[in-house]
Design a protein around this motif. Sequence first.
Motif, PDB file in Angstrom:
ATOM      1  N   ARG A  15      -4.794  -4.514  -2.488  1.00  0.00           N
ATOM      2  CA  ARG A  15      -4.586  -3.815  -1.211  1.00  0.00           C
ATOM      3  C   ARG A  15      -5.435  -4.429  -0.110  1.00  0.00           C
ATOM      4  O   ARG A  15      -4.963  -4.664   0.996  1.00  0.00           O
ATOM      5  CB  ARG A  15      -4.898  -2.321  -1.362  1.00  0.00           C
ATOM      6  CG  ARG A  15      -4.673  -1.509  -0.114  1.00  0.00           C
ATOM      7  CD  ARG A  15      -3.225  -1.460   0.325  1.00  0.00           C
ATOM      8  NE  ARG A  15      -2.419  -0.746  -0.655  1.00  0.00           N
ATOM      9  CZ  ARG A  15      -1.095  -0.749  -0.669  1.00  0.00           C
ATOM     10  NH1 ARG A  15      -0.412  -1.413   0.248  1.00  0.00           N
ATOM     11  NH2 ARG A  15      -0.425  -0.113  -1.601  1.00  0.00           N
ATOM     12  N   ASP A  33       5.815  -0.577  -0.923  1.00  0.00           N
ATOM     13  CA  ASP A  33       4.478  -1.136  -1.130  1.00  0.00           C
ATOM     14  C   ASP A  33       3.459  -0.672  -0.087  1.00  0.00           C
ATOM     15  O   ASP A  33       2.298  -1.068  -0.140  1.00  0.00           O
ATOM     16  CB  ASP A  33       4.531  -2.669  -1.113  1.00  0.00           C
ATOM     17  CG  ASP A  33       5.078  -3.260  -2.400  1.00  0.00           C
ATOM     18  OD1 ASP A  33       5.319  -2.495  -3.351  1.00  0.00           O
ATOM     19  OD2 ASP A  33       5.272  -4.493  -2.447  1.00  0.00           O
ATOM     20  N   PRO A  35       0.652   1.427   1.984  1.00  0.00           N
ATOM     21  CA  PRO A  35      -0.487   2.194   1.463  1.00  0.00           C
ATOM     22  C   PRO A  35      -0.112   3.670   1.290  1.00  0.00           C
ATOM     23  O   PRO A  35       0.669   4.207   2.080  1.00  0.00           O
ATOM     24  CB  PRO A  35      -1.563   2.037   2.540  1.00  0.00           C
ATOM     25  CG  PRO A  35      -1.172   0.822   3.309  1.00  0.00           C
ATOM     26  CD  PRO A  35       0.331   0.753   3.250  1.00  0.00           C
ATOM     27  N   PRO A  36      -0.675   4.321   0.282  1.00  0.00           N
ATOM     28  CA  PRO A  36      -0.379   5.746   0.083  1.00  0.00           C
ATOM     29  C   PRO A  36      -1.070   6.589   1.150  1.00  0.00           C
ATOM     30  O   PRO A  36      -1.972   6.116   1.856  1.00  0.00           O
ATOM     31  CB  PRO A  36      -0.961   6.026  -1.305  1.00  0.00           C
ATOM     32  CG  PRO A  36      -2.082   5.051  -1.420  1.00  0.00           C
ATOM     33  CD  PRO A  36      -1.619   3.809  -0.690  1.00  0.00           C
ATOM     34  N   HIS A  40      -4.223  10.084  -2.011  1.00  0.00           N
ATOM     35  CA  HIS A  40      -3.250   9.830  -3.068  1.00  0.00           C
ATOM     36  C   HIS A  40      -3.582   8.516  -3.777  1.00  0.00           C
ATOM     37  O   HIS A  40      -4.143   7.591  -3.185  1.00  0.00           O
ATOM     38  CB  HIS A  40      -1.829   9.777  -2.502  1.00  0.00           C
ATOM     39  CG  HIS A  40      -1.326  11.107  -2.076  1.00  0.00           C
ATOM     40  ND1 HIS A  40      -1.630  11.657  -0.854  1.00  0.00           N
ATOM     41  CD2 HIS A  40      -0.545  12.005  -2.728  1.00  0.00           C
ATOM     42  CE1 HIS A  40      -1.057  12.832  -0.756  1.00  0.00           C
ATOM     43  NE2 HIS A  40      -0.388  13.078  -1.880  1.00  0.00           N
ATOM     44  N   ASP A  41      -3.212   8.427  -5.031  1.00  0.00           N
ATOM     45  CA  ASP A  41      -3.461   7.245  -5.847  1.00  0.00           C
ATOM     46  C   ASP A  41      -2.652   6.042  -5.333  1.00  0.00           C
ATOM     47  O   ASP A  41      -1.479   6.188  -4.994  1.00  0.00           O
ATOM     48  CB  ASP A  41      -3.087   7.546  -7.296  1.00  0.00           C
ATOM     49  CG  ASP A  41      -3.585   6.480  -8.258  1.00  0.00           C
ATOM     50  OD1 ASP A  41      -4.452   5.677  -7.870  1.00  0.00           O
ATOM     51  OD2 ASP A  41      -3.097   6.467  -9.402  1.00  0.00           O
ATOM     52  N   ASP A  42      -3.287   4.889  -5.281  1.00  0.00           N
ATOM     53  CA  ASP A  42      -2.618   3.657  -4.833  1.00  0.00           C
ATOM     54  C   ASP A  42      -2.112   2.895  -6.059  1.00  0.00           C
ATOM     55  O   ASP A  42      -2.630   1.851  -6.432  1.00  0.00           O
ATOM     56  CB  ASP A  42      -3.581   2.803  -4.018  1.00  0.00           C
ATOM     57  CG  ASP A  42      -2.900   1.636  -3.319  1.00  0.00           C
ATOM     58  OD1 ASP A  42      -1.657   1.517  -3.396  1.00  0.00           O
ATOM     59  OD2 ASP A  42      -3.616   0.830  -2.693  1.00  0.00           O
ATOM     60  N   ARG A  44       0.676   1.167  -6.627  1.00  0.00           N
ATOM     61  CA  ARG A  44       1.190  -0.185  -6.345  1.00  0.00           C
ATOM     62  C   ARG A  44       0.046  -1.153  -6.036  1.00  0.00           C
ATOM     63  O   ARG A  44       0.095  -2.315  -6.404  1.00  0.00           O
ATOM     64  CB  ARG A  44       2.176  -0.157  -5.182  1.00  0.00           C
ATOM     65  CG  ARG A  44       3.411   0.703  -5.397  1.00  0.00           C
ATOM     66  CD  ARG A  44       4.348   0.139  -6.443  1.00  0.00           C
ATOM     67  NE  ARG A  44       5.118  -0.990  -6.036  1.00  0.00           N
ATOM     68  CZ  ARG A  44       6.386  -0.972  -5.685  1.00  0.00           C
ATOM     69  NH1 ARG A  44       7.048   0.158  -5.655  1.00  0.00           N
ATOM     70  NH2 ARG A  44       7.003  -2.086  -5.354  1.00  0.00           N
ATOM     71  N   GLY A  45      -0.977  -0.662  -5.331  1.00  0.00           N
ATOM     72  CA  GLY A  45      -2.097  -1.516  -4.947  1.00  0.00           C
ATOM     73  C   GLY A  45      -2.965  -1.961  -6.109  1.00  0.00           C
ATOM     74  O   GLY A  45      -3.808  -2.833  -5.953  1.00  0.00           O
ATOM     75  N   ARG A  46      -2.772  -1.378  -7.273  1.00  0.00           N
ATOM     76  CA  ARG A  46      -3.528  -1.790  -8.462  1.00  0.00           C
ATOM     77  C   ARG A  46      -2.800  -2.851  -9.254  1.00  0.00           C
ATOM     78  O   ARG A  46      -3.284  -3.260 -10.312  1.00  0.00           O
ATOM     79  CB  ARG A  46      -3.787  -0.579  -9.356  1.00  0.00           C
ATOM     80  CG  ARG A  46      -4.758   0.422  -8.768  1.00  0.00           C
ATOM     81  CD  ARG A  46      -5.253   1.413  -9.803  1.00  0.00           C
ATOM     82  NE  ARG A  46      -4.234   1.901 -10.695  1.00  0.00           N
ATOM     83  CZ  ARG A  46      -3.663   3.095 -10.630  1.00  0.00           C
ATOM     84  NH1 ARG A  46      -3.997   3.922  -9.681  1.00  0.00           N
ATOM     85  NH2 ARG A  46      -2.740   3.450 -11.514  1.00  0.00           N
TER      86      ARG A  46
END
Length: 136
Positions: A15, A33, A35-36, A40-42, A44-46
């Motif tokens: 991210r 894709d 940012p959340p 909230h949990d990211d 996709r960014g992980r």
Amino acid sequence: MPQLLQTVLDTTDARELAEFYRQLLDLVYRPGDEPPQPGHDDIRGRDWLVLTTRDGLRRLAFQQVDHLPSSTWPDNEVPQQLHLDMTVGSRAELDAEHGRVLELGGRLRCDRGDDPDEPLRVYADPAGHPFCLFVG
């Protein structure tokens, strides 16, 4: 013949690196894709993120890895392996972009901004990948 789709950069913070290049190059996230919302949990960014042009052409993707040694270029202990070349239209634009790159988290590695034939600067992005910005 194969067609080049995008360039993928490994990073320990997908991210963060996507945000750096999104702002630097005025790109947008591939739908889904983004940012959340705060808190909230990211998910996709992980893992994997893609940046596109505003008309949907893929440019860069970011793949999460556990460990990534930063390039030590111009020392060859950890070589560049790959770098991105970016151009601007004038020396004044090169100087203006210099400040933006630093504000976004880039680090200057080599300054040949005064070169009369090809003014350029080499930076490292937040993950340590080198990239060149020059008058083209």
